[in-house]
Write an enzyme that holds these catalytic residues in place. Structure first.
Site, PDB file in Angstrom:
ATOM      1  N   LEU A 254       1.013  -0.499  -0.159  1.00 17.46           N
ATOM      2  CA  LEU A 254      -0.160   0.552  -0.258  1.00 17.46           C
ATOM      3  C   LEU A 254       0.807   1.078   0.407  1.00 17.46           C
ATOM      4  O   LEU A 254       1.603   1.470   0.318  1.00 17.46           O
ATOM      5  CB  LEU A 254      -0.387   0.032   1.163  1.00 17.46           C
ATOM      6  CG  LEU A 254      -2.062  -1.214   0.859  1.00 17.46           C
ATOM      7  CD1 LEU A 254      -3.182  -1.147   2.531  1.00 17.46           C
ATOM      8  CD2 LEU A 254      -2.863  -1.605   0.078  1.00 17.46           C
TER       9      LEU A 254
ATOM     10  N   HIS B 247      -3.580   4.020  -3.186  1.00 15.85           N
ATOM     11  CA  HIS B 247      -4.713   3.529  -1.806  1.00 15.85           C
ATOM     12  C   HIS B 247      -5.339   3.533  -0.939  1.00 15.85           C
ATOM     13  O   HIS B 247      -6.170   3.487  -0.022  1.00 15.85           O
ATOM     14  CB  HIS B 247      -3.763   1.562  -1.348  1.00 15.85           C
ATOM     15  CG  HIS B 247      -2.809   1.308  -2.235  1.00 15.85           C
ATOM     16  ND1 HIS B 247      -1.193   0.970  -2.392  1.00 15.85           N
ATOM     17  CD2 HIS B 247      -3.360   0.344  -3.003  1.00 15.85           C
ATOM     18  CE1 HIS B 247      -1.344  -0.025  -3.021  1.00 15.85           C
ATOM     19  NE2 HIS B 247      -2.140  -0.238  -3.887  1.00 15.85           N
TER      20      HIS B 247
HETATM   21  N1  ATP Z   1      -2.040   6.485  -7.818  1.00 13.29           N
HETATM   22  C1  ATP Z   1      -3.334   6.450  -7.426  1.00 13.29           C
HETATM   23  N2  ATP Z   1      -4.207   6.792  -7.013  1.00 13.29           N
HETATM   24  C2  ATP Z   1      -5.194   6.349  -6.804  1.00 13.29           C
HETATM   25  N3  ATP Z   1      -5.102   5.045  -6.641  1.00 13.29           N
HETATM   26  C3  ATP Z   1      -5.301   3.550  -7.332  1.00 13.29           C
HETATM   27  C4  ATP Z   1      -4.200   4.047  -7.000  1.00 13.29           C
HETATM   28  N4  ATP Z   1      -2.866   3.621  -7.160  1.00 13.29           N
HETATM   29  C5  ATP Z   1      -3.132   2.607  -7.897  1.00 13.29           C
HETATM   30  N5  ATP Z   1      -4.669   2.458  -7.077  1.00 13.29           N
HETATM   31  C6  ATP Z   1      -5.811   2.145  -6.778  1.00 13.29           C
HETATM   32  O1  ATP Z   1      -5.317   1.238  -5.606  1.00 13.29           O
HETATM   33  C7  ATP Z   1      -5.998  -0.191  -5.778  1.00 13.29           C
HETATM   34  C8  ATP Z   1      -5.640  -1.237  -6.100  1.00 13.29           C
HETATM   35  O2  ATP Z   1      -4.750  -1.193  -6.626  1.00 13.29           O
HETATM   36  P1  ATP Z   1      -3.447  -1.821  -7.181  1.00 13.29           P
HETATM   37  O3  ATP Z   1      -3.212  -2.832  -6.011  1.00 13.29           O
HETATM   38  O4  ATP Z   1      -3.267  -2.320  -8.055  1.00 13.29           O
HETATM   39  O5  ATP Z   1      -1.808  -0.796  -6.788  1.00 13.29           O
HETATM   40  P2  ATP Z   1      -1.439   0.160  -8.110  1.00 13.29           P
HETATM   41  O6  ATP Z   1      -0.441   0.894  -7.305  1.00 13.29           O
HETATM   42  O7  ATP Z   1      -1.937   0.034  -9.795  1.00 13.29           O
HETATM   43  O8  ATP Z   1      -0.437  -1.018  -8.102  1.00 13.29           O
HETATM   44  P3  ATP Z   1       0.963  -1.732 -10.076  1.00 13.29           P
HETATM   45  O9  ATP Z   1       2.481  -0.993  -9.512  1.00 13.29           O
HETATM   46  O10 ATP Z   1      -0.370  -2.779 -10.105  1.00 13.29           O
HETATM   47  O11 ATP Z   1       0.046  -0.203 -10.772  1.00 13.29           O
HETATM   48  C9  ATP Z   1      -7.066   0.138  -7.650  1.00 13.29           C
HETATM   49  O12 ATP Z   1      -8.363   0.256  -7.137  1.00 13.29           O
HETATM   50  C10 ATP Z   1      -5.680   1.241  -7.544  1.00 13.29           C
HETATM   51  O13 ATP Z   1      -6.807   2.513  -9.782  1.00 13.29           O
END
Ligand code: ATP
Ligand code: PAF
Ligand code: BAL
Length: 383
Positions: free
Chosen positions: A100, A104
């Site tokens: 996270l 997140h």
């Molecule tokens: N910078 C961000 N701002 C807002 N929401 C985010 C951001 N990064 C990820 N999320 C959201 O958090 C949720 C979980 O995403 P995930 O765990 O895949 O993280 P990620 O940072 O997107 O990882 P990845 O490296 O796989 O892209 C998703 O709904 C994603 O869109």
């Protein structure tokens, strides 16, 4: 028309075969690694801010008193037992793959403000990774996630292992068409089938009233919203704005893969997207082609940038754009820096002067059908 349907009917069995083969391969590789499995551990929780929303119940009424420690559960049974008994309690779900960061946490904090019970799921879903993708190396740190989620106000952290989520290789998957074609759907075949399937499972497991997704993954938001609409899944999808580093780079768990130089050059993504919006506003660029070419040119100034796609589409239908009118548009990019594939996008409302897309505090786009009343979504949960 005929050609399109032939192509689809030919592709479908390949997709199905692919998804189960890749799934088995991903799971087999990680089997034996039980290091992430945790039992129902309780840790102390900070005071969570109370919402002003009238639809919310007091946390006390739902059996979720303030200061109560966040609970970590790893089984579906334990999760269901831990959900509030109070039928009027508004349940919010924040699905994640863990590791996270502030992006997140912003989702969790929004859910905290709007819901009585906030469930965060942490599950690296093998079904959405392709054979040459980073399922094995995807960053994982459940202890850190627990501390972060609790601090942001989560009540429950659901961290199942693969056996819990997929006791058998799934014969049933969810496939959303059209909005999954192009953009990330083109470069990651089967990815959105995996996402739609696991999110459907999470919706059935948690039965949330509201589910929070980041607009950084803009195509994912479009896919989930469409799936929920098409299948009448009783949940409100809440898209949340992209959280960025001070230099504009969108936060992402995968940013940790970047070398110092790649990290420096990756700031070009947001610069290019912002420039596109400015050029449109100043009427220096008029067409989607100019936008896509212009964004490419800017990104290509960075020698380590290897462009996967630059696309301008409507949002949320993700249709190709011929003329820019007054719909909501997204300019989306996926670019590799070394081995790390980053995505980013910018949304804007077309018209005389392109403007930001307004998200009200329900997180809905101006184009959304409107907020479905929480009371219509409340239902008996089955334990
Ligand atoms: N910078 C961000 N701002 C807002 N929401 C985010 C951001 N990064 C990820 N999320 C959201 O958090 C949720 C979980 O995403 P995930 O765990 O895949 O993280 P990620 O940072 O997107 O990882 P990845 O490296 O796989 O892209 C998703 O709904 C994603 O869109
Ligand atoms: C929605 C999701 C948690 C499904 O695995 C994942 O795609 C993600 O983290 O964006
Ligand atoms: N946030 C997207 C999940 C993935 O890249 O698989």
């Amino acid at each position: 028309m005929r050609r399109a349907s032939t192509r689809l009917s030919r592709r479908r069995p390949i997709q199905c075969e692919r998804i189960s083969t890749i799934f088995c391969e991903n799971v087999r590789r990680r089997r034996g690694d039980r290091s992430e499995r945790v039992s129902g551990i309780r840790t102390r929780c900070e005071k969570s801010p109370l919402s002003t929303r009238t639809t919310r119940l007091s946390r006390k009424k739902c059996g979720l008193r303030r200061h109560k420690a966040m609970k970590v559960v790893t089984t579906i049974r334990a999760l269901r037992r831990s959900l509030p008994d109070e039928k009027r309690a508004v349940i919010g779900l924040v699905p994640t793959m863990g590791y996270l960061h502030d992006g997140h946490l912003s989702l969790i904090e929004t859910a905290r403000r709007e819901c009585d019970c906030v469930v965060v799921s942490v599950f690296v879903n093998p079904l959405q990774f392709g054979p040459r993708e980073d399922f094995d190396t995807y960053p994982r740190d459940l202890n850190r996630d627990k501390a972060q989620a609790e601090k942001a106000g989560a009540d429950l952290l659901f961290a199942p292992d693969t056996e819990e989520m997929y006791p058998k290789p799934p014969f049933t998957t969810v496939r959303v068409s059209n909005v999954t074609e192009g953009m990330c759907g083109a470069s990651r075949p089967g990815h959105f089938d995996g996402v739609a399937t696991v999110v459907t499972k999470l919706f059935h497991i948690v039965q949330p009233h509201r589910a929070y997704f980041g607009l950084k993954d803009v195509q994912q938001v479009a896919v989930i919203q469409r799936m929920v609409d098409d299948l009448n899944i009783p949940v409100n999808i809440v898209p949340c704005p992209t959280v960025r580093e001070p230099d504009g780079l969108a936060m992402s768990s995968r940013n940790v893969y970047l070398s110092e130089e790649e990290r420096r050059q990756a700031t070009v993504l947001f610069q290019a997207l912002k420039t596109a919006k400015e050029k449109l506003a100043k009427r220096e660029w008029h067409t989607p082609q100019q936008v896509e070419d212009g964004v490419r040119d800017i990104i290509e100034t960075q020698p380590l940038a290897d462009i996967d796609y630059v696309e301008m589409r409507t949002f949320p239908d993700l249709e190709r754009v011929r003329d820019i009118g007054n719909k909501t548009y997204v300019i989306a990019v996926a670019v590799k820096f070394g081995k790390t594939r980053l995505i980013d996008n910018i949304l804007f409302q077309g018209g005389e002067t392109p403007t930001d897309v307004a998200y009200d505090d329900d997180g809905e786009t101006a184009q959304s059908d409107g907020h479905r009343s929480e009371s219509t979504l409340r239902r008996q949960r089955h334990n």
